[in-house]
Design an enzyme around this catalytic site. Structure first.
Site, PDB file in Angstrom:
ATOM      1  N   ASP A   1     -21.252   8.740  20.757  1.00 40.26           N
ATOM      2  CA  ASP A   1     -20.508   7.481  20.945  1.00 40.26           C
ATOM      3  C   ASP A   1     -19.393   7.527  21.996  1.00 40.26           C
ATOM      4  OD1 ASP A   1     -22.110   6.389  19.037  1.00 40.26           O
ATOM      5  OD2 ASP A   1     -20.579   6.201  17.487  1.00 40.26           O
TER       6      ASP A   1
ATOM      7  N   SER B   1     -36.026 -11.518  35.880  1.00 43.06           N
ATOM      8  CA  SER B   1     -35.823 -10.931  34.550  1.00 43.06           C
ATOM      9  C   SER B   1     -34.328 -10.756  34.337  1.00 43.06           C
ATOM     10  CB  SER B   1     -36.513  -9.571  34.453  1.00 43.06           C
ATOM     11  OG  SER B   1     -35.923  -8.657  35.354  1.00 43.06           O
TER      12      SER B   1
ATOM     13  N   GLY C   1     -23.036  12.515  12.689  1.00 42.92           N
ATOM     14  CA  GLY C   1     -24.250  12.276  13.478  1.00 42.92           C
ATOM     15  C   GLY C   1     -24.455  13.398  14.491  1.00 42.92           C
TER      16      GLY C   1
ATOM     17  N   ARG D   1     -23.458  13.806   6.577  1.00 46.04           N
ATOM     18  CA  ARG D   1     -22.236  13.028   6.321  1.00 46.04           C
ATOM     19  C   ARG D   1     -21.971  13.222   4.833  1.00 46.04           C
ATOM     20  NH1 ARG D   1     -21.767   9.904  10.966  1.00 46.04           N
ATOM     21  NH2 ARG D   1     -23.685   9.111  11.870  1.00 46.04           N
TER      22      ARG D   1
ATOM     23  N   ARG E   1     -20.586  33.176  20.699  1.00 47.30           N
ATOM     24  CA  ARG E   1     -20.453  34.268  21.676  1.00 47.30           C
ATOM     25  C   ARG E   1     -18.986  34.475  22.075  1.00 47.30           C
ATOM     26  NH1 ARG E   1     -26.309  33.948  24.776  1.00 47.30           N
ATOM     27  NH2 ARG E   1     -27.429  34.648  22.924  1.00 47.30           N
TER      28      ARG E   1
HETATM   29  O1  F6P Z   1     -21.837   8.215  15.385  1.00 49.04           O
HETATM   30  C1  F6P Z   1     -23.022   8.303  16.066  1.00 49.04           C
HETATM   31  C2  F6P Z   1     -24.000   7.256  15.629  1.00 49.04           C
HETATM   32  O2  F6P Z   1     -25.222   7.502  16.276  1.00 49.04           O
HETATM   33  C3  F6P Z   1     -23.551   5.812  15.825  1.00 49.04           C
HETATM   34  O3  F6P Z   1     -23.727   5.366  17.141  1.00 49.04           O
HETATM   35  C4  F6P Z   1     -24.427   5.090  14.834  1.00 49.04           C
HETATM   36  O4  F6P Z   1     -23.836   3.875  14.438  1.00 49.04           O
HETATM   37  C5  F6P Z   1     -24.470   6.040  13.687  1.00 49.04           C
HETATM   38  O5  F6P Z   1     -24.250   7.320  14.221  1.00 49.04           O
HETATM   39  C6  F6P Z   1     -25.752   6.040  12.916  1.00 49.04           C
HETATM   40  O6  F6P Z   1     -25.617   6.928  11.840  1.00 49.04           O
HETATM   41  P1  F6P Z   1     -26.795   7.409  10.899  1.00 49.04           P
HETATM   42  O7  F6P Z   1     -27.669   8.323  11.685  1.00 49.04           O
HETATM   43  O8  F6P Z   1     -26.098   8.110   9.786  1.00 49.04           O
HETATM   44  O9  F6P Z   1     -27.541   6.174  10.490  1.00 49.04           O
END
Ligand code: F6P
Length: 324
Positions: free
Chosen positions: A128, A216, A11, A72, A25
């Site tokens: 994360d 709220s 991600g 990924r 650099r």
């Molecule tokens: O690992 C970062 C992250 O944004 C997580 O928080 C989330 O669960 C995941 O990636 C979402 O992945 P994708 O963009 O592949 O759906």
């Protein structure tokens, strides 16, 4: 080492570009040839490898996303995919790798080293903040600030209508974004995968708030919470309270992954990028560069993958006390 390749994987995270810039650099400063690999391990497999110079990272320190693109890779999980990647690395004369990414990226690098002995140093790039071996990961601070801005806006409308909002933030296995944006946004409850929050407790906290004339309430839910996502949780709560409480759900989603990196993320990314390239040149391998107590440290990939970075109990305790 004469030639090093840099790539981003998993991600994306705001600040990855600042990190790439520092790697490129830093390499040039130390007289080392540097190449970029596009789309992470996929680009390694397809041979999408190109030379970089100082100008190829001009004007990117402030940009979100990653100029190297990310993926990924399913193919890299297979031995055949890794063999192709190795052949491409060899044909380009690459001696070492800088991997910017998270858990999955370092797992791949560790397996790759065990098979083909290509030394890699990692930079923690994930919103994360779930990596052991660094206090903060690149992109986390920006993601928290983005979530916080949204929570503030939702609070305005929640307050106008005397409503309860369940706001889902990212964090597949980790509640760091939830806890920090929850504290910053004055949430009444924060639900994270690291701890069990009984739904009965959520109901009683919300009802108590109402009795104390709260106009709220905000419940921040990390997407990986054991009770389900924000919609599941809100539906269970509605079943228990009927229409006594007016409940709405907002899922922030990928908005948290984009945007201009904060000053904190740019500086962290620059330190880690330079730390990674200098670490690799000084013989570090299969380790992640991190910042712990403001010091640059290197942690074996295996520890960053296997060890948990717990959320401090004080933070969860604070949510409860400060929402009285
Ligand atoms: O690992 C970062 C992250 O944004 C997580 O928080 C989330 O669960 C995941 O990636 C979402 O992945 P994708 O963009 O592949 O759906």
């Amino acid at each position: 080492m004469k030639k090093i390749a840099v790539f981003t994987s998993g991600g994306d995270a705001p600040g990855m570009n600042a990190c790439i810039r520092a790697v490129v650099r830093g390499a040039i400063y130390h007289g080392v040839e540097i190449v970029g690999i596009r789309r992470g391990y996929n680009g390694m497999i397809s041979g999408d490898i190109f030379p970089m110079d100082s100008r190829s990272v001009s004007n990117i320190v402030q940009r979100g996303g990653t100029v190297l693109k990310s993926a990924r890779s399913k193919e890299f999980v297979t031995p055949e995919g890794r063999k192709k990647a190795y052949e491409n690395i060899m044909s380009h004369g690459i001696d070492g790798l800088i991997a910017i990414g998270g858990n999955g990226t370092f797992t791949g690098a560790e397996i790759f080293y065990n098979e083909y002995q290509i030394p890699t140093v990692g930079c923690p790039g994930t919103i994360d903040n779930d990596l052991y071996g660094t206090d903060y990961t690149i992109g986390f601070d920006t993601a928290v600030n983005t979530s916080l801005e949204a929570i503030d806006k939702i609070r305005d409308t929640a307050d106008s209508h005397d409503r309860i909002f369940f706001i889902e933030v990212m964090g597949r296995d980790s509640g760091y974004i939830a806890i920090q944006s929850g504290i910053g946004g004055g949430a009444e409850i924060v639900m994270v995968p690291e701890t069990h929050t009984p739904l009965k407790k959520v109901v009683s906290t919300l009802k108590d708030g109402w009795k104390r004339q709260k106009s709220s309430s905000i419940v921040v839910v990390a997407e990986g919470d054991e009770a389900g996502n924000a919609t599941d949780i809100a539906n269970s709560i509605k079943e228990q309270v009927g229409d006594k409480l007016d409940i709405r759900v907002t899922t922030l989603g990928h908005i948290q992954r984009g945007g201009t990196p904060t000053a904190y993320d740019r500086i962290l990314a620059s330190r880690l990028g330079l730390g990674a390239i200098e670490g690799l040149l000084n013989g570090h391998k299969n380790e992640m560069a991190g910042i712990v107590n403001n010091e640059l440290v290197y942690t074996p990939f295996i520890d960053t993958i296997k060890k948990r970075k717990p959320i401090h109990d004080d933070l969860l305790r604070m949510v409860h006390i400060l929402s009285i």
